[in-house]
Scaffold this motif. Structure first.
Motif, PDB file in Angstrom:
ATOM      1  N   ARG A 170       0.852  -1.181   0.000  1.00 16.32           N
ATOM      2  CA  ARG A 170       0.000   0.000   0.000  1.00 16.32           C
ATOM      3  C   ARG A 170       0.892   1.237   0.000  1.00 16.32           C
ATOM      4  O   ARG A 170       1.773   1.360   0.851  1.00 16.32           O
ATOM      5  CB  ARG A 170      -0.910   0.021   1.224  1.00 16.32           C
ATOM      6  N   LEU A 171       0.646   2.135  -0.943  1.00 17.37           N
ATOM      7  CA  LEU A 171       1.340   3.421  -0.987  1.00 17.37           C
ATOM      8  C   LEU A 171       0.334   4.527  -0.757  1.00 17.37           C
ATOM      9  O   LEU A 171      -0.722   4.565  -1.396  1.00 17.37           O
ATOM     10  CB  LEU A 171       2.020   3.626  -2.338  1.00 17.37           C
ATOM     11  N   ASN A 172       0.671   5.432   0.176  1.00 20.27           N
ATOM     12  CA  ASN A 172      -0.234   6.539   0.524  1.00 20.27           C
ATOM     13  C   ASN A 172      -1.645   6.034   0.807  1.00 20.27           C
ATOM     14  O   ASN A 172      -2.647   6.653   0.427  1.00 20.27           O
ATOM     15  CB  ASN A 172      -0.259   7.590  -0.587  1.00 20.27           C
ATOM     16  N   GLY A 173      -1.733   4.897   1.494  1.00 22.04           N
ATOM     17  CA  GLY A 173      -3.022   4.376   1.930  1.00 22.04           C
ATOM     18  C   GLY A 173      -3.825   3.653   0.877  1.00 22.04           C
ATOM     19  O   GLY A 173      -4.928   3.178   1.162  1.00 22.04           O
ATOM     20  N   LEU A 174      -3.308   3.516  -0.345  1.00 23.43           N
ATOM     21  CA  LEU A 174      -4.049   2.870  -1.424  1.00 23.43           C
ATOM     22  C   LEU A 174      -3.557   1.439  -1.623  1.00 23.43           C
ATOM     23  O   LEU A 174      -2.365   1.167  -1.568  1.00 23.43           O
ATOM     24  CB  LEU A 174      -3.898   3.665  -2.721  1.00 23.43           C
ATOM     25  N   PRO A 177      -3.329  -2.687  -6.201  1.00 23.52           N
ATOM     26  CA  PRO A 177      -3.566  -2.392  -7.617  1.00 23.52           C
ATOM     27  C   PRO A 177      -3.382  -0.926  -7.994  1.00 23.52           C
ATOM     28  O   PRO A 177      -3.316  -0.598  -9.177  1.00 23.52           O
ATOM     29  CB  PRO A 177      -5.035  -2.818  -7.808  1.00 23.52           C
ATOM     30  N   TYR A 178      -3.321  -0.033  -7.009  1.00 30.17           N
ATOM     31  CA  TYR A 178      -3.121   1.383  -7.311  1.00 30.17           C
ATOM     32  C   TYR A 178      -1.640   1.742  -7.432  1.00 30.17           C
ATOM     33  O   TYR A 178      -1.312   2.893  -7.696  1.00 30.17           O
ATOM     34  CB  TYR A 178      -3.758   2.249  -6.225  1.00 30.17           C
ATOM     35  N   THR A 179      -0.764   0.786  -7.220  1.00 28.09           N
ATOM     36  CA  THR A 179       0.673   1.017  -7.331  1.00 28.09           C
ATOM     37  C   THR A 179       1.215   0.264  -8.531  1.00 28.09           C
ATOM     38  O   THR A 179       0.949  -0.933  -8.700  1.00 28.09           O
ATOM     39  CB  THR A 179       1.404   0.559  -6.057  1.00 28.09           C
ATOM     40  N   GLN A 180       1.960   0.947  -9.356  1.00 30.45           N
ATOM     41  CA  GLN A 180       2.587   0.325 -10.519  1.00 30.45           C
ATOM     42  C   GLN A 180       3.945  -0.232 -10.105  1.00 30.45           C
ATOM     43  O   GLN A 180       4.858   0.515  -9.740  1.00 30.45           O
ATOM     44  CB  GLN A 180       2.771   1.344 -11.646  1.00 30.45           C
ATOM     45  N   ASP A 207      19.615  -4.279  -7.308  1.00 34.79           N
ATOM     46  CA  ASP A 207      20.603  -3.218  -7.116  1.00 34.79           C
ATOM     47  C   ASP A 207      20.028  -2.135  -6.211  1.00 34.79           C
ATOM     48  O   ASP A 207      20.618  -1.765  -5.203  1.00 34.79           O
ATOM     49  CB  ASP A 207      21.015  -2.635  -8.471  1.00 34.79           C
ATOM     50  N   GLN A 208      18.852  -1.626  -6.562  1.00 34.44           N
ATOM     51  CA  GLN A 208      18.156  -0.673  -5.718  1.00 34.44           C
ATOM     52  C   GLN A 208      16.687  -0.635  -6.112  1.00 34.44           C
ATOM     53  O   GLN A 208      16.300  -1.094  -7.194  1.00 34.44           O
ATOM     54  CB  GLN A 208      18.762   0.730  -5.809  1.00 34.44           C
ATOM     55  N   ILE A 209      15.859  -0.114  -5.201  1.00 35.19           N
ATOM     56  CA  ILE A 209      14.434   0.055  -5.461  1.00 35.19           C
ATOM     57  C   ILE A 209      14.114   1.533  -5.362  1.00 35.19           C
ATOM     58  O   ILE A 209      14.461   2.191  -4.371  1.00 35.19           O
ATOM     59  CB  ILE A 209      13.582  -0.736  -4.455  1.00 35.19           C
ATOM     60  N   GLU A 210      13.471   2.065  -6.391  1.00 39.41           N
ATOM     61  CA  GLU A 210      13.096   3.476  -6.426  1.00 39.41           C
ATOM     62  C   GLU A 210      11.582   3.597  -6.266  1.00 39.41           C
ATOM     63  O   GLU A 210      10.819   2.895  -6.946  1.00 39.41           O
ATOM     64  CB  GLU A 210      13.549   4.108  -7.736  1.00 39.41           C
ATOM     65  N   ILE A 211      11.155   4.455  -5.349  1.00 41.78           N
ATOM     66  CA  ILE A 211       9.735   4.621  -5.042  1.00 41.78           C
ATOM     67  C   ILE A 211       9.331   6.062  -5.293  1.00 41.78           C
ATOM     68  O   ILE A 211       9.934   6.991  -4.749  1.00 41.78           O
ATOM     69  CB  ILE A 211       9.425   4.237  -3.580  1.00 41.78           C
ATOM     70  N   VAL A 212       8.324   6.254  -6.123  1.00 44.90           N
ATOM     71  CA  VAL A 212       7.748   7.573  -6.379  1.00 44.90           C
ATOM     72  C   VAL A 212       6.302   7.538  -5.888  1.00 44.90           C
ATOM     73  O   VAL A 212       5.471   6.792  -6.417  1.00 44.90           O
ATOM     74  CB  VAL A 212       7.788   7.935  -7.877  1.00 44.90           C
ATOM     75  N   ARG A 213       5.999   8.306  -4.856  1.00 45.84           N
ATOM     76  CA  ARG A 213       4.619   8.366  -4.357  1.00 45.84           C
ATOM     77  C   ARG A 213       3.792   9.302  -5.233  1.00 45.84           C
ATOM     78  O   ARG A 213       4.280  10.338  -5.696  1.00 45.84           O
ATOM     79  CB  ARG A 213       4.601   8.828  -2.903  1.00 45.84           C
ATOM     80  N   GLY A 214       2.541   8.945  -5.439  1.00 44.86           N
ATOM     81  CA  GLY A 214       1.672   9.776  -6.268  1.00 44.86           C
ATOM     82  C   GLY A 214       1.812   9.433  -7.741  1.00 44.86           C
ATOM     83  O   GLY A 214       2.488   8.476  -8.129  1.00 44.86           O
ATOM     84  N   GLY A 215       1.154  10.233  -8.576  1.00 44.68           N
ATOM     85  CA  GLY A 215       1.092   9.937 -10.003  1.00 44.68           C
ATOM     86  C   GLY A 215       2.421   9.956 -10.711  1.00 44.68           C
ATOM     87  O   GLY A 215       2.721   9.094 -11.526  1.00 44.68           O
ATOM     88  N   ASN A 223      -2.410   3.627 -14.172  1.00 41.33           N
ATOM     89  CA  ASN A 223      -2.895   3.120 -12.891  1.00 41.33           C
ATOM     90  C   ASN A 223      -1.907   3.371 -11.758  1.00 41.33           C
ATOM     91  O   ASN A 223      -2.123   2.916 -10.637  1.00 41.33           O
ATOM     92  CB  ASN A 223      -3.180   1.615 -12.987  1.00 41.33           C
ATOM     93  N   ALA A 224      -0.818   4.094 -12.017  1.00 34.44           N
ATOM     94  CA  ALA A 224       0.141   4.450 -10.958  1.00 34.44           C
ATOM     95  C   ALA A 224      -0.418   5.628 -10.167  1.00 34.44           C
ATOM     96  O   ALA A 224       0.090   6.746 -10.228  1.00 34.44           O
ATOM     97  CB  ALA A 224       1.495   4.785 -11.575  1.00 34.44           C
ATOM     98  N   ILE A 225      -1.484   5.370  -9.401  1.00 34.24           N
ATOM     99  CA  ILE A 225      -2.174   6.412  -8.646  1.00 34.24           C
ATOM    100  C   ILE A 225      -1.543   6.571  -7.271  1.00 34.24           C
ATOM    101  O   ILE A 225      -1.215   7.664  -6.831  1.00 34.24           O
ATOM    102  CB  ILE A 225      -3.672   6.075  -8.531  1.00 34.24           C
ATOM    103  N   GLY A 226      -1.386   5.439  -6.578  1.00 37.41           N
ATOM    104  CA  GLY A 226      -0.703   5.486  -5.291  1.00 37.41           C
ATOM    105  C   GLY A 226       0.775   5.792  -5.453  1.00 37.41           C
ATOM    106  O   GLY A 226       1.373   6.473  -4.627  1.00 37.41           O
TER     107      GLY A 226
END
Length: 807
Positions: A170-174, A177-180, A207-215, A223-226
């Motif tokens: 869950r990203l930002n509470g979503l 399926p809301y996370t790509q 190697d590394q994981i990159e996380i972008v919150r939001g659109g 569908n990358a909403i979260g």
């Protein structure tokens, strides 16, 4: 598909033969990289955004072959040091290049690719990008990629099934399926793989994981909403190897064993390189409540007979094998090919009597999953380095044998197959200076074919009384055609990222063509950054998104509740889901004496229209089928994320994250079968949660790590069918959970094994305070979805690593 791959093949051939090869006046440039008086080994020197490159050797020296008289853009980066970008002209035959780099104690300047699929300094991007590196994975004996995601603000990985151990991010509470989720910037996490995917990626391939919150960017899907999670696998940058093993135990009887290796090789001319990895994991099942009792249930739902001790697992037994390779070959300075292949075999089983055949146990949830994928990528750079064309083709195939049944059900066997074909092309163009700022343009097209077939191998029809073989539950084909364009403009103060993505989704339901749908969607996204001071900046973003009415990963997770299999079908009237989201972030990095400090606060607000939700319907024979439906109301998720990092010296670093949020429906939403089972809360979503990591280098050989995850209270549904503390709940119930603090500690010792190899021995404890949910369901008919809080109890472990890059 045939025409698409033909286009790719002929475009590649034309590119290779129509462009001149490297035929200038090459010179050999020698150099060395230092930090103070120390030479730094294994530093990456990227030339012209990755067109050329090399790394320093063990002594901190390197050599490049460049063309005399040409000016090159160099990017110098390595973990733990600040990235340097510089322009340099190769103007002498024998040139010695000395580069001085500085320590980056907080690692704020990592090179990332998740904003525009090109390498950028994380501090310069127009959206907030968080990075998880190998240091975090090693600090707490993580085995799979999903375990590290709890240590990012706004992110939670939760277990969604107590029998099979499926997980969801869950990203930002979503919800998931809301996370790509991407692998090397590609959307291969299809509906079938996404069920268990985060537990099937071993950390030794990451190697590394990159996380972008939001659109964020338009490049990665509507569908990358979260948010977007980009798992970047290791690449062969220098000759290296590592082998390791770790052993964990809960109680001396329930153990978790893992062994792995990875190695990379570079050819002498540095034009060909390869990386190979392998991992094997075997985990025993564990029962959280062996002293609980339950009873048999008669036809009227009443308990009878003698009490029976619970023997059902809460931690799933699993065995996972993963192998893969990545190979690069540079034809010349303008053309490079990359081949990537991976295979995973995942077997897991929960329930009881695990030594018996599935159908002879009282309760079994089991899968045997085979996942194979391969990709081919071609990168072309123009001679003036302004154009970069990336063309790719990916194929992934999945086969999942399953059994989900209780009371020795003979019809619990199932077979699910899936395939994902992705092909696309993206052109990056460096426009140059426009209105006083650097300008980059990205345009591209992508095609995704996702085919899923899910069937029961035996089904008893209550109307006819006959058995049917190979009863199809879902047979769906989805084609997505996407066009996207994105422009980035940046100067010393401002950075503006604008883009639009056009998706056309065509869904074919082979069981019922009345459910066929064609869904067009246009989604714009904007991200803006303003640098108030050199060390203080504000970022804001706006994004729209949509989800097509198709099968998602949670739909394909088949569980057992109340003794019956739970499967998902789509409501014929299901419409597309749309969303609008905003975010605003302020971050500060400051040096006070020898102390480096970083702080970020970020607000987010997402409105979801026609939200997909679950509605329960019992068939005449008692089988529970879960329909997807359009929500009668919208939903709003909003909150604040906080991050801070403090490094008083090279020996100590502390990082803390905390999230406050609200996740609510616009009106009462029905979550169960009973009319009274309604709530405005989005379930399984705490209003506050956070994490903590601290690393202390005691000496050059000894180091210690402290990690912790805090989970606040949340509402979790319980469906009747099993016992809690020996009693049978009569009605569906919404339970407010307790809060949890899951802390862990690790101590590690590193020393020389040989001239070119080090060995590291570590030991630690996870979940020191043994934080677990207070109520566990018991019995054959228990609710498998009634699971929350930390997944495993107090666990002791030891690990050993041997390699030439350990420090």
């Amino acid at each position: 598909m045939k025409s698409y791959f033909s286009t790719y093949f002929f475009s590649t051939i034309l590119t290779l033969f129509s462009l001149p090869l490297f035929a200038g006046n090459p010179i050999k440039v020698k150099g060395h990289i230092t930090c103070g008086k120390e030479h730094i080994p294994y530093v990456t020197i990227s030339v012209n955004d990755g067109q050329l490159g090399t790394t320093t050797d063990e002594s901190g020296h390197f050599m490049l072959e460049l063309e005399k008289g040409e000016t090159y853009h160099l990017t110098v980066s390595t973990v733990g040091y600040k990235t340097i970008e510089m322009d340099w002209q190769a103007d002498n035959t024998h040139q010695e290049l000395h580069i001085e780099i500085q320590k980056d104690l907080l690692e704020l300047n990592e090179v990332i690719v998740s904003s525009s699929r090109r390498a950028q300094n994380r501090n310069e991007t127009s959206s907030v990008v968080n990075v998880i590196g190998k240091e975090l994975f090693q600090s707490a004996n993580f085995k799979v990629a999903g375990e590290g995601l709890n240590y990012i603000s706004g992110a939670r990985v939760e277990t969604t099934c107590g029998n099979c151990g499926s997980t969801e991010l869950r990203l930002n509470g979503l919800e998931g399926p809301y996370t790509q989720i991407l692998i090397d910037s590609r959307p291969v996490f299809n509906g079938l793989v996404g069920v268990y995917g985060l537990e099937q990626i071993p950390v030794n391939m990451v190697d590394q994981i990159e996380i972008v919150r939001g659109g964020g960017s338009v490049l990665f899907g509507a569908n990358a909403i979260g948010g977007t999670v980009n798992i970047l696998t290791k690449s062969p940058e220098f000759n290296a190897y590592e082998v390791g093993s770790n052993f964990s135990t809960i109680d001396g009887a329930s153990n978790d064993y893992n062994v792995y290796f990875n190695t990379s090789l570079i050819s002498k001319n540095e034009k060909t390189s390869g990386y190979v990895f392998g991992s094997y994991r075997n985990r025993d099942a564990w029962n959280a409540n062996p002293d609980d009792i339950y009873y048999k249930i008669d036809e009227d739902g009443n308990p009878f007979g003698d009490p029976i001790k619970d023997d059902f697992s809460e931690v799933t037994a699993l065995e996972t094998i993963s192998v893969g390779t990545k190979i690069y070959h540079q034809l010349n300075t303008q053309n490079q090919f990359t081949f990537d292949a991976k295979y995973t075999h995942d077997t897991r089983r929960g329930g009881n009597k695990l030594d018996l055949p599935y159908e002879e146990a009282d309760l079994t949830e089991a899968i045997k999953m085979h996942i194979g994928s391969a990709s081919l990528t071609h990168d072309w750079f123009s001679q003036d380095k302004k154009w970069h064309l990336n063309t790719y083709a990916i194929a992934q195939f999945v086969n999942r044998d399953s059994y989900y049944g209780a009371h020795q059900a003979p019809d619990g066997f199932g077979l699910t197959t899936g395939s994902t074909i992705i092909a696309g092309s993206q052109m990056n163009y460096d426009i140059g200076k426009v209105a006083g700022g650097k300008t980059f343009l990205v345009v591209g097209a992508e095609f995704i074919n996702d085919r899923i077939n899910d069937k029961k191998l035996a089904y008893h029809d209550p109307e006819t009384g006959k058995w049917t073989n190979d009863a199809t539950v879902s047979d769906q084909n989805s084609n997505t055609y996407a066009l996207f364009a994105q422009q980035e403009w940046t100067n010393a103060k401002w950075s503006l990222l604008t883009g639009v993505r056009m998706d056309y989704v065509n869904i074919t339901d082979y069981q019922n063509h009345e459910n066929d749908k064609s869904v067009p969607a246009i989604n714009p996204r904007v991200n803006l950054k303003y640098k108030i001071l050199d060390n203080l900046q504000v970022r804001g973003g706006f994004a729209t998104g949509f989800r097509a009415p198709q099968m998602f990963s949670e739909d394909l997770h088949i569980e057992v509740t109340s003794g019956q299999g739970v499967r998902t079908v789509l409501d014929p009237d299901l419409k597309s889901e749309t969303s609008i989201s905003y975010n605003l972030a302020l971050d500060l990095d400051q040096e006070i004496g020898t102390t480096q400090f970083y702080f970020l606060v970020e607000g987010f607000h997402t409105t979801i229209n026609d939200r997909f939700d679950n509605q329960y319907h019992y068939q005449d024979d008692g089988t529970l089928i879960l329909f997807k439906r359009n929500s009668t109301s919208n939903a709003v998720v909003k909150g604040l994320n906080f991050e801070t990092k403090i490094a008083p010296s090279e020996s100590f670093m502390l990082q803390a994250n905390y999230t406050l949020q609200s996740s609510m429906y616009g009106e009462e939403n029905q979550w169960g079968d009973e009319e009274s089972s309604t709530s405005k809360h989005i379930l399984r979503t705490p209003n506050q949660y956070g994490s903590l990591t601290a690393n202390y280098k005691i000496t050059n050989q000894w180091e210690a790590s402290l990690t912790g995850v805090y989970t606040g209270k949340m509402f979790v549904p319980y469906l009747p069918g099993g016992f809690i503390n020996g009693e049978m709940p009569e009605n569906e119930e919404l339970i407010e959970t307790e809060q949890f603090v899951d802390m862990g500690i690790k101590v590690a010792y590193t020393t020389k094994l040989s001239k070119n190899s080090n060995i590291q021995i570590g030991a630690g404890v996870k979940n020191i305070f043994n934080q677990m949910q207070s109520n566990f369901a018991s019995g054959i008919d228990k609710d498998a979805g009634f699971v929350y809080g930390p997944y495993t109890p107090r666990t002791f472990y030891i690990d050993v690593r041997i390699g030439n890059l350990l420090n």
